[in-house]
Design a protein around this motif. Structure first.
Motif, short mmCIF file in Angstrom:
data_model
loop_
_atom_site.label_atom_id
_atom_site.label_comp_id
_atom_site.label_asym_id
_atom_site.label_seq_id
_atom_site.Cartn_x
_atom_site.Cartn_y
_atom_site.Cartn_z
N SER A 76 0.76 -1.24 0.10
CA SER A 76 0.07 0.06 -0.03
C SER A 76 0.82 1.08 -0.20
CB SER A 76 -0.94 -0.01 1.26
OG SER A 76 -0.06 0.26 2.47
N THR A 98 3.82 -0.04 -5.77
CA THR A 98 2.72 0.66 -5.04
C THR A 98 2.29 2.00 -5.73
OG1 THR A 98 3.17 -0.40 -3.23
CG2 THR A 98 1.96 1.38 -2.88
N HIS A 153 -10.59 -0.94 -12.10
CA HIS A 153 -9.69 -1.80 -11.18
C HIS A 153 -10.87 -2.54 -10.16
CE1 HIS A 153 -6.26 0.32 -12.40
NE2 HIS A 153 -5.34 -0.45 -11.89
N HIS A 154 -10.32 -3.58 -9.57
CA HIS A 154 -11.09 -4.30 -8.34
C HIS A 154 -11.52 -3.38 -7.32
CE1 HIS A 154 -7.38 -4.35 -6.04
NE2 HIS A 154 -6.79 -4.36 -7.02
N GLN A 156 -11.19 -3.68 -4.36
CA GLN A 156 -10.45 -3.59 -3.20
C GLN A 156 -9.34 -2.67 -2.97
OE1 GLN A 156 -11.36 -5.23 -0.26
NE2 GLN A 156 -13.04 -5.38 -1.53
N LYS A 157 -9.06 -2.10 -4.45
CA LYS A 157 -8.23 -1.05 -4.57
C LYS A 157 -8.29 0.20 -3.94
CE LYS A 157 -5.42 1.52 -8.11
NZ LYS A 157 -4.21 1.05 -7.69
N SER A 162 -6.12 5.62 -10.15
CA SER A 162 -4.62 4.85 -10.09
C SER A 162 -3.50 5.55 -10.54
CB SER A 162 -5.11 3.60 -11.20
OG SER A 162 -4.94 4.00 -12.49
N ARG A 207 -14.68 0.98 -10.15
CA ARG A 207 -14.28 -0.11 -8.95
C ARG A 207 -15.24 -1.15 -9.05
NH1 ARG A 207 -10.46 2.15 -10.09
NH2 ARG A 207 -8.81 3.35 -8.87
N ALA A 213 -6.86 -4.80 -13.71
CA ALA A 213 -6.46 -3.81 -13.91
C ALA A 213 -6.65 -3.24 -15.60
CB ALA A 213 -5.01 -3.54 -13.47
N ARG A 235 -2.74 -11.16 -12.36
CA ARG A 235 -1.60 -10.66 -11.95
C ARG A 235 -0.26 -10.89 -12.17
NH1 ARG A 235 -6.07 -10.24 -8.46
NH2 ARG A 235 -6.44 -8.36 -7.69
#
Length: 264
Positions: A76, A98, A153-154, A156-157, A162, A207, A213, A235
């Protein structure tokens, strides 16, 4: 042999980095930085590769005791910044994926890199295709100054927009004259409908669960349009860039921001 510490081994990106290390002949994992599991071994944790390396909850002790050459941090912004500074202070070269660092933090890391005469790589995106997408967008912006960015993005970002979207906008700004797009009397009937504003460009963040991504850079011109798009479906797409950065950070004694600066 390159001795590596990974921060956040239980995360989705961190665990992919561990798999990269396991399958790369000259990589050796010497430790991991985790919020828990102090004193345990990576091989003790379910779902992670069978690698013999200790887990540290104290990052500074990890850098002092593990004997690492390189830090891979894909955590993070808050933890990544702390880990990057500690790595440099202890003679370890950071490779950081990050996004969300402030300009002040990046300046501070660059200053520390120069002071310690060490290499450091920070990349908003380690997918080589995404880096090419950003470079193609910069090229296109010379001819299509009206542009909007949609990044997806997902859910949980933590940061929005971004780092890739911000980096794309900054690259476009280098070749595009500042201008406010759209109708001069445009009004939002619902606040935020037109997205974030960066030098007159609009950036939109999506999101949703199921996404990884994705980014589109959409250009508009008289009678025509151009869309430059990149998708990461897994990923694993980021690992080729991580490997490139780990290999190259050993060869430079400078601060590198953006994977494009390592591509030939």
């Amino acid at each position: 042999m390159i001795n590596i510490i990974v921060a956040g081994p239980r995360g989705k990106m961190g665990s992919e980095a561990l798999r990269l290390i396991k399958q790369t002949e000259n990589y050796h994992l010497v430790g991991c930085i985790d919020r828990k599991n102090e004193g345990m071994n990576v091989s003790d944790l379910e779902g992670l590769p069978n690698l013999d390396a200790p887990i540290f909850t104290d990052a500074e002790i990890a850098f002092q005791e593990a004997g690492a050459d390189v830090l891979i941090d894909l955590t993070s912004p808050e933890a990544g910044y702390t880990h990057t500074r500690l790595a440099l202070e202890n003679g370890v070269r950071p490779v950081v994926g990050t996004s969300g660092f402030s300009d002040e933090q990046l300046t501070d890391i660059q200053r520390l890199t120069e002071q310690k005469e060490l290499g450091a790589v920070i990349a908003p995106n380690f997918a080589v295709g995404a880096v090419l997408m950003m470079q193609f967008a910069k090229w296109a912006a010379k001819y299509f100054p009206d542009v909007e960015i949609i990044e997806k993005h997902h859910d949980q970002k933590l940061d929005a927009p971004s780092g890739t979207a911000v980096k794309t906008a900054k690259l476009i700004e280098q070749v595009r004259e500042s201008k406010k797009q759209g109708h001069p009397e445009e009004k939002e009937t619902l606040a935020g409908a037109r997205g974030a504003d960066e030098d007159g460009m609009k950036i939109h963040s999506v999101r949703l669960p199921g996404l990884i991504a994705h980014q589109e850079v959409i250009f508009g011109g008289t009678g025509q349009g151009l869309t430059i798009k990149h998708d990461s479906y897994h990923r694993q797409s980021f690992m080729s860039g991580v490997k490139l950065a780990v290999d190259q950070v050993q060869k430079v004694n400078a601060f590198v921001y953006g994977l494009e600066n390592l591509l030939e």
